[in-house]
Design a protein around this motif. Sequence first.
Motif, PDB file in Angstrom:
ATOM      1  N   THR A 256      22.158  -6.350  15.158  1.00 45.05           N
ATOM      2  CA  THR A 256      21.964  -5.459  16.169  1.00 45.05           C
ATOM      3  C   THR A 256      20.727  -6.060  16.997  1.00 45.05           C
ATOM      4  O   THR A 256      20.851  -5.823  18.147  1.00 45.05           O
ATOM      5  CB  THR A 256      21.129  -4.258  15.373  1.00 45.05           C
ATOM      6  N   THR A 260      21.523  -6.045  21.414  1.00 45.15           N
ATOM      7  CA  THR A 260      20.412  -5.530  22.057  1.00 45.15           C
ATOM      8  C   THR A 260      19.674  -6.282  22.898  1.00 45.15           C
ATOM      9  O   THR A 260      19.534  -6.158  24.207  1.00 45.15           O
ATOM     10  CB  THR A 260      19.239  -4.686  21.362  1.00 45.15           C
ATOM     11  N   ALA A 265      19.638  -3.261  25.832  1.00 39.34           N
ATOM     12  CA  ALA A 265      19.464  -1.771  25.561  1.00 39.34           C
ATOM     13  C   ALA A 265      17.949  -1.542  25.458  1.00 39.34           C
ATOM     14  O   ALA A 265      17.373  -2.122  24.479  1.00 39.34           O
ATOM     15  CB  ALA A 265      20.432  -1.436  24.267  1.00 39.34           C
ATOM     16  N   MET A 268      18.858   4.014  21.740  1.00 39.38           N
ATOM     17  CA  MET A 268      20.080   4.161  21.058  1.00 39.38           C
ATOM     18  C   MET A 268      20.202   5.308  20.217  1.00 39.38           C
ATOM     19  O   MET A 268      19.116   5.932  19.815  1.00 39.38           O
ATOM     20  CB  MET A 268      19.866   2.740  19.797  1.00 39.38           C
ATOM     21  N   TYR A 286      24.465   2.818  22.557  1.00 35.34           N
ATOM     22  CA  TYR A 286      23.560   2.050  23.253  1.00 35.34           C
ATOM     23  C   TYR A 286      23.476   2.298  24.672  1.00 35.34           C
ATOM     24  O   TYR A 286      24.468   2.349  25.246  1.00 35.34           O
ATOM     25  CB  TYR A 286      23.718   0.458  22.918  1.00 35.34           C
ATOM     26  N   HIS A 288      21.524   0.626  28.364  1.00 39.17           N
ATOM     27  CA  HIS A 288      20.638  -0.266  29.018  1.00 39.17           C
ATOM     28  C   HIS A 288      20.487   0.087  30.651  1.00 39.17           C
ATOM     29  O   HIS A 288      19.568  -0.357  31.212  1.00 39.17           O
ATOM     30  CB  HIS A 288      20.966  -1.763  28.615  1.00 39.17           C
TER      31      HIS A 288
END
Length: 690
Positions: A256, A260, A265, A268, A286, A288
């Motif tokens: 993860t 990310t 991101a 979440m 997720y 971003h």
Amino acid sequence: MSDTGTTAPGTDPGDDMAGALLNTLFNQSAVGLHVLDLDLRVVRVNALTDAVDPAELVGLHFTDAYRLDAPQEAERLLRQVIETGTPVLNFPARGRVAGAPGPDRSLNITLHRLDAEDGRPLGVLAAVVDVNEREKAHVRADVLAAVRRGAGHSLDVVATCEGLVSALVPAFADLAVVEVVDEVLRGADPPLSPLDRDVPLRRAAVRGAEAASGDLVGELRRLPEGTPFALAVADLRPRLVELGPDTPWLDADPVTRRMTEATGAHSMIVAPLKLHGSVLGLVSLYRHRGDPYNERDLTLALTAAAHTALSMENALRYAREHVIASTVQRRLLPQHEDDRAAIETAHVLLPGRNSGCWFDTIALSGARTALIIGNVAGHGLQTAITMGQLRTVIHALAGLDLEPDEVLARLNDTADRLVEERRSLPPGDSLHRQPLTATCLYAVYDPFTQTCTVARAGHPAPVAVGPDGRPLVLDVPEGPALFSEDSAPFATGSVRLEEGSVLAFLTGSLLPEERSAERVRDALAFPERRLRDLCDAIVYNLPAEADPDGAALLLARTGVVPSERVATWELAHDRTTPAVARTLVRDRLEGWDLDEDTIEATELIVSELITNAVRYGTPPLRLRLLLDRALTCEVHDSSSVAPHLRHARTVDEGGRGLFIVSQLANHWGTRYGVNGKALWTEQELPEEDS
């Protein structure tokens, strides 16, 4: 006495009220009001957001006071309003007040020109409404509608997961990952929460942020301890998580962390796929771009997860029922291909939704073979059961040595009774009004006449090629389908086949159009190949969409009985014939190296059959022996009178003949033809010592 409606000299109450109205609008309106001069600079403004002092905006150009994503378009509209006086209503834009923190927001801008009493333009009134939350609500509603459409149309678990991520990305998430408990994907019941740490989850669907998704689909992982994923499947509660380089639990979950970091991101949502306290899997979303997830987004994620879990349960229930129905179907079908003296067969059953396809090969008397294929429309256990009922009736009718059209007529009588039984069920029973539809084809190949006689009940005619690969035309009248209300009689069609011809019997889904029949003929154009290879060639030649419901294919290559395995004698119709027949039989069976017990039993059987034919039948009289997996004896005469088995009493002088035959033979019966009848017996041969 004074006038109550007058005012002091030099004052106008309308001006006071207009000023009060203007002050109230600017001080209490939820709409951002901006008075702009002809140079589009802010002259007066109210507070649209508490994060910025309105005084800081005074004197700024409107496109500087608002950081819009399309400032040139906004300025063009402002100039247009000044020049034409035509207002602009609810112009959508993305942006934010200069100096306000956070991402851009959705805005609606309305523009009106301000005119003096003489009509001269003085400036523009720009009303700005923040519709960010309203737009988000619309997006959430659209996303939820897309989830209901996309994640519920399939009875396949993986397709349901793919429908969910397709509905969520990109409108609601920049990256969506669905993981399902691996055992659930294999058809097992979902485990109860809390999920054991050693239970693996498999990624069933991934969409968005391609740089991070890679080849994640199909990967297996165990949820790391102390992460939102492990917590969500422990207490079945969702998690709304802020992500950043300092997020502590990312150290325990390097996968993860890489995801990310690759996507950037910032927030979440992790929502469990749960049902009745059981864990089906996880949904990880997720984001971003845009605003971070909030509590309202969490509500949507929960609703989407609940809908998906319900759809998955339906898919799992269907999958389990399909597995049961397919198992029943396969158990009801022939488990192996038997080698026969005069015909070679091969088959293939293509998997699909339908569980009512069936085929069969049944050995008949006189080295003949019945070739059957049929299909009960529908899927599920009840369809497989109906198929089994029809197949059982076919087996019983085949043993009566009836003509193919008679077999289908009696099978149709059984189908009618099944319909009546279903109609008599209680109205609340799901089968009460469920229609029954089935087709069937019944063919009999006789190697001595080299003819194939076919009757069909709504089923496609077989496709055939000769030993040289030429297509053969089979003119077989089509009778009504089983369970139909059509009472038209069944008819037969016969064709003489050269040795080495190949017949292909297929269910309707393999022959949806004439072009499919041509592809089958093309595949059969090399009849010298092994039948198993020809089966595969037919499947390869068919279009991918030809068998979505599953299908059955039965191939048969015609042959003849080898002359060294058959013996035929024309016999005189007199009382000395049984003795002559016994001598002929012993000589032939000794030549076939059969054991003495079999020879003696056969002598007695033939003697009784010949005696019965001489006493009750009419000439001509013919005896035939056939050596295959069993020993067959046939006595033909031209009489249509059927003999009957009787248990003779002690004082009776006759009546023991057929009773003796029935005790010595494993099977016996009477077969009728256009030129009389044949009494036949079958004896199993002892296995050779290895």
